[in-house]
Design a protein around this motif. Structure first.
Motif, PDB file in Angstrom:
ATOM      1  N   UNK A   1      32.748  -2.257  51.426  1.00 44.33           N
ATOM      2  CA  UNK A   1      33.642  -0.908  51.107  1.00 44.33           C
ATOM      3  C   UNK A   1      33.106  -0.379  49.493  1.00 44.33           C
ATOM      4  N   UNK A   2      32.395  -1.200  48.772  1.00 40.57           N
ATOM      5  CA  UNK A   2      32.006  -0.625  47.487  1.00 40.57           C
ATOM      6  C   UNK A   2      30.422  -0.202  47.482  1.00 40.57           C
TER       7      UNK A   2
ATOM      8  N   UNK B   1      25.980 -12.449  47.655  1.00 39.90           N
ATOM      9  CA  UNK B   1      27.492 -12.429  47.765  1.00 39.90           C
ATOM     10  C   UNK B   1      28.048 -10.956  47.559  1.00 39.90           C
ATOM     11  N   UNK B   2      27.966 -10.067  46.722  1.00 36.63           N
ATOM     12  CA  UNK B   2      28.326  -8.971  46.433  1.00 36.63           C
ATOM     13  C   UNK B   2      28.159  -8.212  47.827  1.00 36.63           C
ATOM     14  N   UNK B   3      26.724  -8.348  48.354  1.00 41.67           N
ATOM     15  CA  UNK B   3      26.313  -7.429  49.621  1.00 41.67           C
ATOM     16  C   UNK B   3      27.035  -7.749  50.900  1.00 41.67           C
ATOM     17  N   UNK B   4      27.406  -9.229  50.860  1.00 39.69           N
ATOM     18  CA  UNK B   4      28.297  -9.604  52.022  1.00 39.69           C
ATOM     19  C   UNK B   4      29.638  -9.380  51.925  1.00 39.69           C
TER      20      UNK B   4
ATOM     21  N   UNK C   1      32.902 -18.193  43.497  1.00 35.21           N
ATOM     22  CA  UNK C   1      32.308 -17.088  44.025  1.00 35.21           C
ATOM     23  C   UNK C   1      32.744 -15.996  43.297  1.00 35.21           C
ATOM     24  N   UNK C   2      33.941 -15.726  43.256  1.00 38.41           N
ATOM     25  CA  UNK C   2      34.433 -14.462  42.619  1.00 38.41           C
ATOM     26  C   UNK C   2      34.187 -14.356  41.060  1.00 38.41           C
TER      27      UNK C   2
END
Ligand code: HEC
Length: 127
Positions: A37-38, A29-32, A113-114
């Protein structure tokens, strides 16, 4: 013998894969959703000029400095993702001046998801 193998295979599938997914999910999820941006790693010198958001380990260091517990940190992140405001921001003022306020990720990921991605960030970045 055959049944034994079948049974352990089945158990592996249920528990082995199940827990692998549980760990992989927020990372993916983070990667997508966020790594556009980060950055996940410390930026190389040439990358510094083209950054469009603060790298995530710096972000998480600020979050951990300001929030005493994992629950507070996760709640903060899960809220900020959807409703960023300068008043809420924990990062240095210069970050917002340089990059602008983070655009709301409403519609880009669900509340669950957040929370899941926020927990993953807390466990893996900062300090
Ligand atoms: C379109 C680019 C973009 C995306 C996508 C993005 N962010 Fe950000 N984010 C920013 C920028 C720019 C800042 C710095 C300015 C600010 O704090 O609002 C920031 C700041 C933050 C902060 C620090 C807030 C503070 O100031 O205390 C957190 C936490 C954060 N982002 C988490 C995430 C997570 C988690 C995702 C993925 C779900 C994500 N961001 C997706 C651009 C983005």
């Amino acid at each position: 013998m055959k049944t034994e193998i079948l049974l352990s295979y089945t158990l592996f599938c249920i528990f082995g894969l199940g827990s692998a997914f549980a760990q992989e999910d927020p990372k993916i999820l983070f990667e997508q959703k966020c790594s556009v941006c980060h950055l996940k790693q410390r930026p190389a010198y040439e990358e510094m000029k083209t950054l469009i958001a603060p790298p995530i380990m710096g972000v998480m260091t600020h979050v951990k400095d300001a929030k005493a517990t994992k629950i507070d940190a996760v709640n903060f992140i899960a809220d900020y993702i959807f409703e960023p405001t300068p008043a809420k921001a924990l990062c240095m003022k210069q970050s917002i001046e340089r990059f602008g306020l983070m655009p709301s990720q409403k519609g880009n990921l669900s509340k669950e998801e957040a929370i899941s991605v926020a927990g993953y960030l807390y466990e893996n970045f900062g300090y």
